[in-house]
Design an enzyme around this catalytic site. Structure first.
Site, PDB file in Angstrom:
ATOM      1  CD  GLU A 144      68.143 -38.749  30.692  1.00  0.00           C
ATOM      2  OE1 GLU A 144      68.122 -39.261  31.834  1.00  0.00           O
ATOM      3  OE2 GLU A 144      67.623 -37.644  30.428  1.00  0.00           O
ATOM      4  CD  GLU A 247      71.846 -38.680  33.286  1.00  0.00           C
ATOM      5  OE1 GLU A 247      70.877 -38.154  33.869  1.00  0.00           O
ATOM      6  OE2 GLU A 247      72.158 -38.397  32.110  1.00  0.00           O
TER       7      GLU A 247
END
Length: 373
Positions: A144, A247
């Protein structure tokens, strides 16, 4: 890139099991990788932290995903015939858009030293895995990294250092194998402007090429599914690269699990997908809602333009709320500068109930794979 990815991130598995967690399918106990494979799961994601311990050896918890743990997990996964994605965090603990803390060993490094360290660490990690017979099938350079990595040197808006650090990681992968696909992963999978800005900046500054765009999509925080699919279709046109929703999760209940954790109220953070958030969901936080979500989600990702929706990884579907296995410890809170508290935030977003029983949403994966009618 091969068959459609039905993936799961099970990085906390070893710690869950050590703390007494067990997994069941229709009442019969089994191993987590074995149960997942029986439902058509073909890929596993494993996170990697450099040194998730204090100077005197106390664990940071949350799976304690150092190299030794990760290689043990990788070998279990590969023994089941499953592929795995290695997720480099480039930190001693969690990284995400709100924190990208340098490892303790690198805390005084400047940009040049960080670039060199990141390259060598990536290369040496993969060489160790190769030597141990558990080389990954895909590698994620950073986790991320929407706002960069290795802060403060690699923090937005310093796109030049971000490009340097990410490219160093890619070169580290290529040094060991040119056959391993590399993924770059941002959060907020519904935000078209964010993705255009990040990848345009990376490309215009001459960043090393990579194979896959990874994205996080959590309906609890990111809104309706159509936003994700619209972004994926835009990215398909703009960059022409395969994409993986690396995710994703959908709550199956808002029932509390405090009794499972065995913590005092002030010691537990409580679930992240709280009732106030789940009330706004497109699909309800029920077992049936989770099934409906997964059925549509798989079809939508598989239907992205030009076949560029490569698949997904469900995030921590088996993080059971067993005593002693939470998202952090007092020691890791200190490392992050986080007020806490600890406990398990994730159990009501899994694909197993609080007692470890496989939930019906797994059947949707099996059906999508043609394993069930």
């Amino acid at each position: 890139m091969g068959e459609f990815i039905h993936g799961m991130d099970i990085s906390s598995m070893e710690e869950v099991v050590k703390c007494g967690g067990k997994f069941y399918d229709q009442g019969k106990e089994g191993t987590l990788p074995g149960i997942l494979k029986s439902y058509g799961v073909n890929y596993i994601r494993l996170r990697l932290w450099l040194n998730p311990y204090t100077e005197d050896g106390k664990s940071y918890g949350a799976g304690v995903n150092d190299l030794d743990v990760t290689m043990r997990l990788a070998k279990q996964v590969q023994a089941e015939g499953l592929k795995y994605l290695l997720d480099f965090h480039y930190s001693d603990f969690w990284t995400d858009p709100g924190k990208q803390i340098k490892p303790k060993a690198w805390k005084d490094y400047q940009a040049d030293e960080l670039e060199k360290a990141l390259y060598e660490y990536t290369r040496d990690t993969l060489l160790a895995m190769k030597e141990n017979g558990c080389l990954p099938d895909m590698v994620q350079v950073g986790n991320e990294i929407t706002n960069g990595l290795l802060w403060p040197e690699g923090k937005i808006p310093d796109y030049d250092n971000i490009r340097r650090f990410v490219s160093a990681g890619i070169r580290g992968v290529r040094e060991v194998s040119r056959d391993i696909p590399v993924m770059l992963h941002l959060d907020h999978g519904d935000d078209q402007e964010l993705y255009r800005n990040w990848f345009d900046n990376y490309r215009e500054r001459g960043g090393e090429d990579f194979e896959i765009i990874g994205m996080s999509y959590y309906p609890v925080w990111n809104g309706k599914m159509q936003g994700l699919i619209d972004n994926m279709n835009m990215l398909a046109d703009r960059y022409g690269k395969p994409m993986v929703v690396v995710e994703v999760s959908q709550p199956f209940t808002v029932e509390d699990y405090a009794e499972y954790e065995g913590l005092e109220s002030q010691q537990r953070k409580g679930y992240a997908a709280k009732p106030a958030l789940t009330e706004k969901l497109e699909y309800p936080a029920t077992v049936e809602g989770q099934c409906a979500f997964m059925e549509r989600f798989i079809k939508e990702v598989a239907g992205v333009k030009n076949g560029l929706g490569l698949g997904y990884f469900y995030w921590e579907p088996a993080w059971l709320p067993v005593k002693g296995c939470g998202w952090a410890t007092p020691e890791s809170l200190e490392y992050m500068g986080d007020p806490g508290p600890c406990g398990n935030e994730w159990a009501n977003q899994g694909l197993f109930d609080y007692d470890g029983n496989a939930l019906p949403a797994l059947e949707l994966i099996a059906k999508a794979c043609g394993m069930r009618k």
